[in-house]
Design a protein around this motif. Structure first.
Motif, mmCIF file in Angstrom:
data_model
loop_
_atom_site.group_PDB
_atom_site.id
_atom_site.type_symbol
_atom_site.label_atom_id
_atom_site.label_comp_id
_atom_site.label_asym_id
_atom_site.label_seq_id
_atom_site.Cartn_x
_atom_site.Cartn_y
_atom_site.Cartn_z
ATOM 1 N N LEU A 132 43.390 14.050 42.174
ATOM 2 C CA LEU A 132 44.335 15.132 41.906
ATOM 3 C C LEU A 132 44.992 15.058 40.531
ATOM 4 O O LEU A 132 45.380 16.095 39.989
ATOM 5 N N LEU A 133 45.121 13.873 39.965
ATOM 6 C CA LEU A 133 45.726 13.773 38.635
ATOM 7 C C LEU A 133 44.867 14.465 37.561
ATOM 8 O O LEU A 133 45.382 15.310 36.818
ATOM 9 N N PRO A 134 43.559 14.165 37.470
ATOM 10 C CA PRO A 134 42.757 14.913 36.494
ATOM 11 C C PRO A 134 42.690 16.408 36.810
ATOM 12 O O PRO A 134 42.665 17.235 35.898
ATOM 13 N N LEU A 135 42.702 16.757 38.092
ATOM 14 C CA LEU A 135 42.678 18.177 38.456
ATOM 15 C C LEU A 135 43.942 18.886 37.990
ATOM 16 O O LEU A 135 43.873 20.001 37.462
ATOM 17 N N ALA A 136 45.085 18.239 38.149
ATOM 18 C CA ALA A 136 46.335 18.846 37.699
ATOM 19 C C ALA A 136 46.334 19.054 36.184
ATOM 20 O O ALA A 136 46.729 20.124 35.692
ATOM 21 N N PHE A 137 45.882 18.058 35.444
ATOM 22 C CA PHE A 137 45.834 18.200 33.987
ATOM 23 C C PHE A 137 44.803 19.245 33.558
ATOM 24 O O PHE A 137 45.007 19.952 32.576
ATOM 25 N N TYR A 138 43.707 19.348 34.296
ATOM 26 C CA TYR A 138 42.705 20.379 33.987
ATOM 27 C C TYR A 138 43.275 21.773 34.241
ATOM 28 O O TYR A 138 43.052 22.688 33.458
ATOM 29 N N MET A 139 44.012 21.922 35.323
ATOM 30 C CA MET A 139 44.593 23.229 35.625
ATOM 31 C C MET A 139 45.669 23.614 34.609
ATOM 32 O O MET A 139 45.879 24.792 34.350
ATOM 33 N N ILE A 140 46.321 22.608 34.014
ATOM 34 C CA ILE A 140 47.313 22.886 32.974
ATOM 35 C C ILE A 140 46.634 23.399 31.714
ATOM 36 O O ILE A 140 47.161 24.267 31.027
ATOM 37 N N GLY A 141 45.444 22.884 31.417
ATOM 38 C CA GLY A 141 44.738 23.369 30.246
ATOM 39 C C GLY A 141 44.005 22.322 29.439
ATOM 40 O O GLY A 141 43.479 22.627 28.369
ATOM 41 N N ASN A 190 40.952 20.812 29.000
ATOM 42 C CA ASN A 190 39.632 21.154 29.526
ATOM 43 C C ASN A 190 38.624 20.015 29.507
ATOM 44 O O ASN A 190 37.652 20.059 30.252
ATOM 45 N N PHE A 191 38.809 18.986 28.681
ATOM 46 C CA PHE A 191 37.812 17.910 28.640
ATOM 47 C C PHE A 191 37.842 17.068 29.918
ATOM 48 O O PHE A 191 36.910 16.328 30.186
ATOM 49 N N LEU A 192 38.891 17.207 30.728
ATOM 50 C CA LEU A 192 38.968 16.443 31.971
ATOM 51 C C LEU A 192 37.996 16.937 33.030
ATOM 52 O O LEU A 192 37.803 16.279 34.042
ATOM 53 N N LYS A 193 37.369 18.086 32.774
ATOM 54 C CA LYS A 193 36.377 18.527 33.754
ATOM 55 C C LYS A 193 35.178 17.579 33.786
ATOM 56 O O LYS A 193 34.498 17.486 34.794
ATOM 57 N N PHE A 194 34.943 16.831 32.705
ATOM 58 C CA PHE A 194 33.871 15.841 32.700
ATOM 59 C C PHE A 194 34.250 14.627 33.546
ATOM 60 O O PHE A 194 33.409 14.057 34.241
ATOM 61 N N VAL A 195 35.512 14.236 33.511
ATOM 62 C CA VAL A 195 36.001 13.148 34.361
ATOM 63 C C VAL A 195 35.909 13.581 35.826
ATOM 64 O O VAL A 195 35.455 12.820 36.690
#
Length: 109
Positions: free
Chosen positions: A60-69, A71-76
């Protein structure tokens, strides 16, 4: 509109992967092998809840940061989701075969 749809599909995939991975952890804690040693997680133990919390945190932590904006966390998240879905799929496909094998052996004795 398209970016919102892509973020929603990434969020759904991530949440499904986290749910399946937590489900497998709970099922493993319910198995008879969960009582086989001092370092295993039995159902309802503190270790099981800590493991579930760690899994959810890592999803959920990478998902929260991805939803904020960010975008490179989608690879994680792709790495976490692929590992979680691969383990869930292999477990769900392997368990019926193991149950059938156990049933077949018990019928022979």
């Amino acid at each position: 509109m398209r970016n919102s749809t892509a973020k929603n599909s990434v969020a759904i995939t991530t949440l499904l992967s986290a749910l399946f991975f937590c489900f497998i952890l709970v099922l493993a804690s319910l198995s008879p092998l969960a009582d086989s040693g001092p370092n295993v997680n039995t159902f309802g133990s503190v270790g099981m809840w800590l493991s579930l919390g760690m899994i959810l945190f890592l999803y959920l932590l990478p998902l929260a940061f991805y939803m904020i904006g960010i975008n490179f966390l989608k690879f994680v998240m792709a790495a976490f989701c692929s590992i979680g879905l691969l383990i869930a799929a292999s477990t769900l496909l392997l368990m019926p075969a193991l149950f059938y094998l156990d049933w077949k052996i018990s019928q022979e004795t």
